[in-house]
Scaffold this active site. Structure first.
Site, short mmCIF file in Angstrom:
data_model
loop_
_atom_site.label_atom_id
_atom_site.label_comp_id
_atom_site.label_asym_id
_atom_site.label_seq_id
_atom_site.Cartn_x
_atom_site.Cartn_y
_atom_site.Cartn_z
N TYR A 38 0.82 -1.20 0.00
CA TYR A 38 0.00 0.00 0.00
C TYR A 38 0.86 1.25 0.00
O TYR A 38 2.08 1.18 0.15
CB TYR A 38 -0.97 0.00 1.19
CG TYR A 38 -0.35 0.35 2.53
CD1 TYR A 38 0.49 -0.53 3.20
CD2 TYR A 38 -0.61 1.57 3.13
CE1 TYR A 38 1.03 -0.19 4.44
CE2 TYR A 38 -0.06 1.91 4.37
CZ TYR A 38 0.76 1.02 5.02
OH TYR A 38 1.31 1.34 6.24
N ARG A 57 8.36 4.30 -4.46
CA ARG A 57 8.35 3.35 -3.34
C ARG A 57 7.33 2.24 -3.60
O ARG A 57 7.58 1.07 -3.28
CB ARG A 57 8.06 4.07 -2.02
CG ARG A 57 8.17 3.15 -0.81
CD ARG A 57 8.09 3.90 0.50
NE ARG A 57 6.79 4.51 0.69
CZ ARG A 57 6.47 5.30 1.72
NH1 ARG A 57 7.38 5.58 2.64
NH2 ARG A 57 5.27 5.82 1.81
N ARG A 105 -7.05 -20.85 -1.88
CA ARG A 105 -6.03 -20.66 -0.85
C ARG A 105 -4.87 -21.64 -0.99
O ARG A 105 -5.04 -22.85 -0.88
CB ARG A 105 -6.65 -20.80 0.55
CG ARG A 105 -5.65 -20.49 1.66
CD ARG A 105 -6.27 -20.57 3.04
NE ARG A 105 -5.27 -20.25 4.05
CZ ARG A 105 -4.38 -21.12 4.53
NH1 ARG A 105 -4.39 -22.37 4.10
NH2 ARG A 105 -3.49 -20.75 5.43
N HIS A 107 -0.40 -21.15 -0.27
CA HIS A 107 0.61 -20.13 0.04
C HIS A 107 1.38 -19.69 -1.20
O HIS A 107 1.66 -18.51 -1.38
CB HIS A 107 1.59 -20.65 1.09
CG HIS A 107 0.98 -20.79 2.46
ND1 HIS A 107 -0.05 -21.66 2.73
CD2 HIS A 107 1.24 -20.15 3.63
CE1 HIS A 107 -0.39 -21.55 4.00
NE2 HIS A 107 0.38 -20.64 4.57
N LYS A 152 6.39 -1.79 1.98
CA LYS A 152 5.19 -1.21 2.61
C LYS A 152 4.04 -2.21 2.46
O LYS A 152 3.14 -2.05 1.64
CB LYS A 152 4.87 0.16 2.00
CG LYS A 152 4.00 1.02 2.91
CD LYS A 152 4.08 2.49 2.56
CE LYS A 152 3.07 3.34 3.29
NZ LYS A 152 3.20 3.39 4.75
N GLU A 184 12.25 2.34 14.18
CA GLU A 184 11.30 3.40 13.79
C GLU A 184 10.10 3.31 14.71
O GLU A 184 10.12 2.58 15.71
CB GLU A 184 10.90 3.24 12.31
CG GLU A 184 10.23 1.91 12.01
CD GLU A 184 9.81 1.75 10.55
OE1 GLU A 184 9.70 2.74 9.82
OE2 GLU A 184 9.58 0.59 10.15
N LEU A 208 10.92 1.38 7.25
CA LEU A 208 10.30 1.84 6.02
C LEU A 208 11.05 3.09 5.56
O LEU A 208 11.28 3.99 6.37
CB LEU A 208 8.82 2.18 6.26
CG LEU A 208 8.10 2.55 4.96
CD1 LEU A 208 7.70 1.28 4.20
CD2 LEU A 208 6.87 3.41 5.23
N1 PDD Z 1 2.64 5.05 7.60
N2 PDD Z 1 7.33 3.78 9.10
C1 PDD Z 1 6.17 3.09 9.10
C2 PDD Z 1 6.16 1.72 9.69
C3 PDD Z 1 5.01 3.66 8.55
O1 PDD Z 1 3.86 2.95 8.53
C4 PDD Z 1 5.06 4.98 8.02
C5 PDD Z 1 3.87 5.67 7.43
C6 PDD Z 1 6.30 5.68 8.06
C7 PDD Z 1 6.44 7.07 7.49
O2 PDD Z 1 6.51 7.05 6.08
P1 PDD Z 1 6.01 8.29 5.21
O3 PDD Z 1 6.77 9.48 5.67
O4 PDD Z 1 6.37 7.91 3.83
O5 PDD Z 1 4.52 8.45 5.45
C8 PDD Z 1 7.41 5.03 8.59
C9 PDD Z 1 1.46 5.54 6.92
C10 PDD Z 1 1.23 7.01 7.01
C11 PDD Z 1 0.26 4.70 7.34
O6 PDD Z 1 0.46 3.49 7.48
O7 PDD Z 1 -0.84 5.23 7.48
#
Ligand code: PDD
Length: 292
Positions: A38, A57, A105, A107, A152, A184, A208
């Site tokens: 996403y 990304r 289903r 894997h 992501k 993070e 991320l």
């Molecule tokens: N999340 N790290 C993680 C685990 C995240 O889920 C996010 C953002 C970030 C920051 O990334 P960016 O600056 O590109 O938004 C770092 C989004 C906003 C969400 O899951 O809603």
């Protein structure tokens, strides 16, 4: 049940539909396996902020899970524009999700399958002014996630558990610790300020690559502020002068309490004020069409 966002329209597999009419199969691999990726893209003054970075990304996330991007850049842009137009001239965020699609289903990947493509736009709820003025509280927690946090992925169970842990401790975010080092936040990147220097962990499999993080570093460098990417030991969090989180929806938010103790003087610090001002200037320039 909490009310769902009251959106006039969502995009699903080529159609623009009222949310109640947008249906996905129970055999979708996103539902069964969390097999998808996403993006969240902010929209200011009708313009998609850092769109090229977000789409790059997305491309990388899709590549890592071995999916071909189901839309061209132009097609994505068309979808986003239509979704944004419906909400009118307010700041918004786009959520988009691509899953591997519907299959029995198993894997292993199905041989032939069409990805499921979903997107919507909703008005952006910025952190309330009090949060910016006083900062938020956070906890530290062991990073229980997998080793490909650079993707992501929609599979966010660990992130959800960690955020819930933070909320149950009366705080807004969990700062994650892996092998003695900070990675993070559960949904954000983290910056440490020490002796006038901005520090954030380098990119790699355990974080991320945040678009806001990159912009903060870019702005710091452009304005001669010392910003460095290096590993941050857990103990450094407890002696930091300032801590911030960054994300597309929260922007740059000061963390002023960590594990129930004040961070620095317990108030947002001068470097936060400086970077937030630079970030807002940049956003304004973007809204005015002075930067891309
Ligand atoms: N999340 N790290 C993680 C685990 C995240 O889920 C996010 C953002 C970030 C920051 O990334 P960016 O600056 O590109 O938004 C770092 C989004 C906003 C969400 O899951 O809603």
């Amino acid at each position: 049940m909490n009310p769902l966002p009251d959106l006039p329209l969502v995009y699903l597999n080529g159609a623009f539909l009222p949310p109640a009419e947008a249906k996905v199969s129970v055999f979708d691999r996103g539902f069964i396996f969390g097999d998808g990726v996403y993006e969240v893209i902010p929209v200011f003054s009708g313009r998609l902020f850092r769109l090229a970075h977000h789409l790059a990304r997305l491309e990388q996330s899709l590549h890592e899970i071995r999916l071909v991007n189901p839309r061209t850049i132009g097609e994505w842009e068309d979808v986003f524009r239509r979704l944004i137009a419906v909400n009118g001239p307010v700041d918004q965020s786009i959520y988009l999700q691509v899953t591997r699609g519907v299959a029995p289903r198993d894997h292993a990947f199905p041989k032939e399958v069409t990805p499921t493509v979903f997107a919507y736009a909703q008005p952006l709820n910025y952190p309330p002014a009090e949060q910016l003025a006083s900062g938020i509280a956070a906890i530290t927690a062991p990073d229980i996630r997998w080793s490909r946090c650079d993707i992501k992925a929609i599979a966010l169970l660990a992130n959800a558990l960690l955020r819930q842990q933070a909320v149950e401790a009366g705080t807004a975010e969990a700062i994650l610790i892996r092998d003695g080092f900070m990675t993070e936040g559960s949904a954000s990147n983290i910056f440490v300020v020490k002796d006038g220097e901005l520090i954030t962990p380098p990119k790699g499999p355990f974080i991320l690559p945040g678009i806001t993080r990159d912009l903060v570093l870019e702005l710091a460098h452009a304005h001669g502020l010392p910003g460095r990417e290096r590993a941050v030991r857990e103990e450094e969090l407890y002696s930091a002068d300032e801590l911030w989180l960054t994300s597309s929806t929260k922007e740059i938010l000061p963390i002023t309490r960590l594990n129930d103790k004040p961070v620095g003087h317990g108030r947002p610090g001068p470097l936060h004020a400086r970077l937030l001002a630079l970030y807002r200037e940049y956003k304004q320039a973007f809204a005015d069409g002075r930067v891309d």
